[in-house]
Every structure is written in C-alpha cells, then in structure tokens.
Enzyme design. Structure first.
Site, PDB file in Angstrom:
ATOM      1  N   GLY A  58       7.460  -9.705   3.007  1.00 37.23           N
ATOM      2  CA  GLY A  58       5.838  -9.732   2.153  1.00 37.23           C
ATOM      3  C   GLY A  58       4.813  -9.822   3.009  1.00 37.23           C
ATOM      4  O   GLY A  58       3.970  -9.996   2.275  1.00 37.23           O
TER       5      GLY A  58
ATOM      6  N   TYR B  13      10.153   2.746   0.467  1.00 40.22           N
ATOM      7  CA  TYR B  13      10.184   3.058  -0.263  1.00 40.22           C
ATOM      8  C   TYR B  13      10.044   4.237  -1.331  1.00 40.22           C
ATOM      9  O   TYR B  13       9.347   4.364  -2.214  1.00 40.22           O
ATOM     10  CB  TYR B  13       9.910   1.800  -1.449  1.00 40.22           C
TER      11      TYR B  13
ATOM     12  N   CYS C 253       8.398  17.324 -15.984  1.00 44.44           N
ATOM     13  CA  CYS C 253       8.203  17.444 -17.023  1.00 44.44           C
ATOM     14  C   CYS C 253       8.177  15.620 -17.892  1.00 44.44           C
ATOM     15  O   CYS C 253       9.137  16.068 -18.907  1.00 44.44           O
ATOM     16  CB  CYS C 253       9.441  18.817 -17.621  1.00 44.44           C
ATOM     17  N   GLU C 254       6.965  15.832 -17.582  1.00 41.64           N
ATOM     18  CA  GLU C 254       7.284  13.975 -17.938  1.00 41.64           C
ATOM     19  C   GLU C 254       5.876  13.967 -17.465  1.00 41.64           C
ATOM     20  O   GLU C 254       5.655  14.325 -16.415  1.00 41.64           O
ATOM     21  CB  GLU C 254       8.590  13.391 -17.949  1.00 41.64           C
TER      22      GLU C 254
ATOM     23  N   TYR D 145       5.007   1.375  -9.607  1.00 41.70           N
ATOM     24  CA  TYR D 145       3.836   0.128  -9.309  1.00 41.70           C
ATOM     25  C   TYR D 145       2.387   0.162  -9.092  1.00 41.70           C
ATOM     26  O   TYR D 145       1.743  -0.904  -8.680  1.00 41.70           O
ATOM     27  CB  TYR D 145       4.456  -0.128  -7.325  1.00 41.70           C
TER      28      TYR D 145
ATOM     29  N   GLU E   1      12.263 -10.019   8.119  1.00 42.05           N
ATOM     30  CA  GLU E   1      12.813  -9.503   7.262  1.00 42.05           C
ATOM     31  C   GLU E   1      11.816  -7.907   7.018  1.00 42.05           C
ATOM     32  O   GLU E   1      11.926  -8.363   5.747  1.00 42.05           O
ATOM     33  CB  GLU E   1      13.918  -9.403   6.238  1.00 42.05           C
ATOM     34  N   PRO E   2      11.225  -7.912   7.714  1.00 42.68           N
ATOM     35  CA  PRO E   2      10.342  -6.662   7.245  1.00 42.68           C
ATOM     36  C   PRO E   2      10.525  -5.452   7.150  1.00 42.68           C
ATOM     37  O   PRO E   2      11.543  -4.788   8.130  1.00 42.68           O
ATOM     38  CB  PRO E   2       8.890  -6.780   8.233  1.00 42.68           C
ATOM     39  N   GLY E   3      10.466  -4.444   5.684  1.00 40.35           N
ATOM     40  CA  GLY E   3      10.576  -3.315   5.841  1.00 40.35           C
ATOM     41  C   GLY E   3       9.220  -2.503   5.626  1.00 40.35           C
ATOM     42  O   GLY E   3       8.701  -1.800   6.583  1.00 40.35           O
TER      43      GLY E   3
ATOM     44  N   ARG F 234       6.022   5.584  -6.733  1.00 43.82           N
ATOM     45  CA  ARG F 234       5.808   4.680  -6.373  1.00 43.82           C
ATOM     46  C   ARG F 234       4.500   3.963  -7.143  1.00 43.82           C
ATOM     47  O   ARG F 234       4.449   2.968  -7.472  1.00 43.82           O
ATOM     48  CB  ARG F 234       5.493   3.854  -4.600  1.00 43.82           C
TER      49      ARG F 234
HETATM   50  C1  LIG Z   1      13.154  -6.111   0.137  1.00 39.09           C
HETATM   51  C2  LIG Z   1      13.081  -6.907   1.160  1.00 39.09           C
HETATM   52  C3  LIG Z   1      12.855  -7.447   2.107  1.00 39.09           C
HETATM   53  C4  LIG Z   1      11.293  -6.462   2.808  1.00 39.09           C
HETATM   54  O1  LIG Z   1      10.319  -6.522   2.047  1.00 39.09           O
HETATM   55  P1  LIG Z   1       8.881  -5.695   1.922  1.00 39.09           P
HETATM   56  O2  LIG Z   1       7.842  -6.075   1.473  1.00 39.09           O
HETATM   57  O3  LIG Z   1       8.941  -3.801   2.391  1.00 39.09           O
HETATM   58  O4  LIG Z   1       8.583  -5.972   3.630  1.00 39.09           O
HETATM   59  C5  LIG Z   1      12.550  -8.258   3.003  1.00 39.09           C
HETATM   60  N1  LIG Z   1      14.174  -9.194   2.214  1.00 39.09           N
HETATM   61  C6  LIG Z   1      14.149  -8.673   1.614  1.00 39.09           C
HETATM   62  C7  LIG Z   1      15.634  -9.627   1.002  1.00 39.09           C
HETATM   63  C8  LIG Z   1      14.057  -7.469   0.618  1.00 39.09           C
HETATM   64  O5  LIG Z   1      14.939  -7.822  -0.778  1.00 39.09           O
END
Ligand SMILES: *Cc1c(COP(=O)(O)O)cnc(C)c1O
Length: 401
Positions: A218, A356, A328-329, A302, A259-261, A298
């Site tokens: 988050g 993403y 085409c949209e 979003y 768990e950073p993405g 995105r």
């Molecule tokens: C998508 C997800 C994340 C990563 O979220 P970010 O906002 O990209 O950091 C972490 N944990 C879980 C369970 C997720 O589904």
C-alpha cells in the site's frame, strides 16, 4: 538512465517498448530495507503481479528478496526464476481448494483469507503451517478498485470473525504461523498505516505460535508533480519502534514482512510509444500513439495519470494535447496535458510504467504485445521479444468449416 538512452533503445528495438531501469528497482529495494534496518528479522516479499517478467524476477531474487504470489502460475514463474519454495508466500483470493493444496504441497507458505477454506485445509492438513489474512476494516483512500481493506471488500477474514478462527484452530489443531493484512495501494498517510498495524498487533495477541506479521503493502509512489508519496523512512522509524516493542511483549521472535509491488518497480518503468498522427479538431489537438489500453490500461481502469514526455523534442515549446491510443474504442491516456510540441513520428515516454502495466497487457484488437528491455549496467537487454502473428495464432485450432 537518460532520455537519450531511451531514444536509442526505441531506435534499436522499435515501439511500443517497455524499458525498466534495474538500478531504480535496486535503489527502491535498498531504500525499503534501510528504512527497516533496525528490525532484526525483516522479509520483503515482492508482489509478482506488479511485473512478472522472468528476468525482473531474477533481478529481484539477486537482491535477496522473497516473493508474494496470487496464483499457482506466479509460483511456478518464481520457482523458474530461482526462488526456493520457502521464499514464496501464496496469497490468493477466491481460488480453488485444489490450487491451494497443490501450492502447499510444493512447500510454499500459504495464506488463507476465508473461514471455509481455513476449516477445510486445517482438517485435511493440521500439520501444515498457515498464515491467515485478516481484514482490518481500514478504508485506504477513495479508490474502490485498489482499496481492499474496507467493510465491503472481498479480501481477508474480518477481525470480528476472530472467535470463529480460534474455534477452527481448536477443532482442527491446525498451526497458524503468520498474520497478514493488505489494505490496498492507496494508503494516504502513515498514520492510517500505523492505525491498521495496531489492529494487526491486537489480532496477533490471540495467537501464540506466530513466526511473522505481514503488513502487506500500500506504499504510494508519486505519478505526477504534487502527488503524495509514502515517506518510507518515517514509516520505518515509527513502525520499527512499535514492532520491536510488540515483539518483546509477544515473547517470541517475529519476522516483519512486507509485500511491495508498486514501490519497487513502478518508477523503474518507461513505456515508449510512437506518435502516428497529430489531429487537430474543433476542441483539442489529439496525439495518437501506436499503442492503447491493450498495452497500458491504468489510465482508463484507475484514472491513473502517467506523466508523458516527448523525448524526441525535450526542448520544444510546450503545448496542450490529448493523448489517445489506436484502439477502436475510447482510450485516452491524458487530456489537456502540457507536453513539448509533438510531431508525427516523435517518441513519447510514459513514466511510472513498471507496475501493473505490461502485466495487465492484452491482445485486444489483435495487437501484439510489446517487447521489454531491462536497462542494466549501462546497457539495454532485451528480456521479452515483441509478439508476432504466430503468437496470436499459437493456441487456436482451425476447424474445417
Ligand atoms: C497487489 C498486492 C500487493 C502489492 O501491492 P502494491 O500496491 O503494488 O505494493 C501486496 N499484497 C497483496 C496481497 C496484493 O494482492
């Protein structure tokens, strides 16, 4: 990396093209671990779904990180990239019991987010340690698509259902070794994060056999000027203090997991597209590029505002443009955006295109998915070939008609 490097790569590999800067990913990883350096046991699980290309996973593996996965296919990609089963956590939502069972058999830590499967799993496998995902009911920001901790969310076991969780544990004699929460990608300030953390600590007190607390992710990164960015250093100071204090109270060594993405990969990404047409209408000037929401969804999904630079004309006069795709949209990337003067053939760079973006790409309009390049040690390495018509036909079966 410089805009001139990006121009060079667009000439070498063509457009549209995703380019990821390995240094930036490493920088973010080091920033995060430095912010929590005073936590004795820290575990970073990169959220694979943000960007799952195998060479990126290998890069992240080389830092000593672990991964968070949401499907058995992500687990398999992780194993392929060199992660050991014990470096993987599986945090699915709404998947079948069989899938969870299969992943658990591989020796991967599983994280269960509903009572039904928890009871079923505990009955069948009382000796396999399980993490539970709770829903702390904290509203993270205003975007329902990415806020997953609120009351109507499908994610997690409500904190009000903890008595039922405890009953399941008592009945099945199953072993809970972790508690997890992930409130979504829109946590606006640190105080909200710390508030949710308190709920996790409170919940943890009900369980006596925990090895880790997983605070999910988050973390916000800035997409445009003036955007809020999670102050990771401040969060590190505050949460470290509170975590270490809790660990003492708890009386057992605990690992702090994240768990950073987005935080790790978003800013590393640049998406390069070529301008096919500049079209003056009665109300605006459109710049039409050789991509669309099939490659970068995105902005449409979003309302994300990716900064757009005309890297062919960095010193040009600024003008207002509406940047649109070739699907085409309606596929508007940006409305009324100030960009250095655009000519047909120019290369536009969409910033923050690491998380993403490619991982959500599709073949809509029968378009081919772009190539990907990892920029490392001053050199661009092709990590995914551009698709060809053969890829579009690969799994199709032509019947006699
Ligand atoms: C998508 C997800 C994340 C990563 O979220 P970010 O906002 O990209 O950091 C972490 N944990 C879980 C369970 C997720 O589904």
């Amino acid at each position: 990396m410089q805009s001139s490097d990006l121009m060079q790569l667009s000439a070498t590999f063509g457009c549209p093209l995703y380019v990821y800067d390995a240094n930036k990913i490493e920088f973010q990883y080091n920033r995060l671990t430095a912010a929590f350096a005073k936590v004795e046991r820290l575990r970073i699980n990169y959220a694979v779904k943000a960007l799952s290309s195998i060479s990126v996973l290998k890069l992240i593996h080389s830092f000593g990180a672990n991964i968070d996965t949401v499907s058995i296919q992500e687990v398999l990609l992780g194993l392929q990239a060199g992660f050991k089963p014990e470096q993987i956590i599986f945090t699915p939502n709404g998947v079948s019991f069989e899938e969870i069972e299969e992943v658990a058999t591989m020796g991967v830590q599983i994280n269960i987010d509903n009572l039904s499967i928890l009871e079923h799993f505990g009955t069948k496998y009382p000796n396999v340690p399980v993490c539970i995902r709770i829903n702390p009911h904290v509203m993270a920001g205003g975007n329902e698509n990415i806020s997953v901790g609120h009351i109507d969310s499908k994610f997690g076991i409500s904190i009000y259902q903890i008595p039922h969780v405890l009953r399941i544990i008592e009945n099945t004699k199953m072993h809970i070794n972790g508690i997890h929460m992930h409130t979504g990608s829109d946590i606006l300030d640190i105080e909200v994060f710390l508030y949710a953390a308190e709920i996790l600590f409170e919940t943890a007190k009900h369980f006596s056999t925990l090895d880790f607390l997983d605070f999910g992710s988050g973390f916000k990164v800035p997409y445009k000027k003036g955007d809020i960015e999670t102050n990771i250093e401040e969060l590190g100071r505050k949460l470290t203090k509170r975590f270490n204090q809790f660990e003492k109270e708890y009386g057992r060594p605990l690992t702090l997991a994240f768990e950073p993405g987005k935080f790790l990969v978003s800013e590393s990404g640049n998406f390069l597209a070529k301008v096919n047409v500049v079209k003056q209408t009665t109300s605006t000037v459109f710049a039409g590029v050789d991509t669309g929401f099939n490659h970068l969804i995105r902005p449409m999904l979003y309302g994300a505002q990716h900064q757009i630079e005309n890297i062919s004309n960095l010193k040009g006069k600024e003008r207002f443009y509406t940047v649109v795709g070739y699907i085409c949209e309606t596929d508007t990337f940006a409305t009324n955006r100030r960009i250095h003067e655009i000519k047909e053939g120019d290369v536009l760079c969409f910033k923050n295109a690491g998380a993403y973006c490619f991982s959500m790409a599709s073949n809509y309009n029968s378009r081919l998915k772009p190539a990907e390049v990892l920029w490392k040690d001053g050199k661009g390495h092709l990590i995914r070939k551009r698709e060809t018509i053969t890829d579009l036909l690969a799994n199709q079966i032509e019947i006699e008609i």
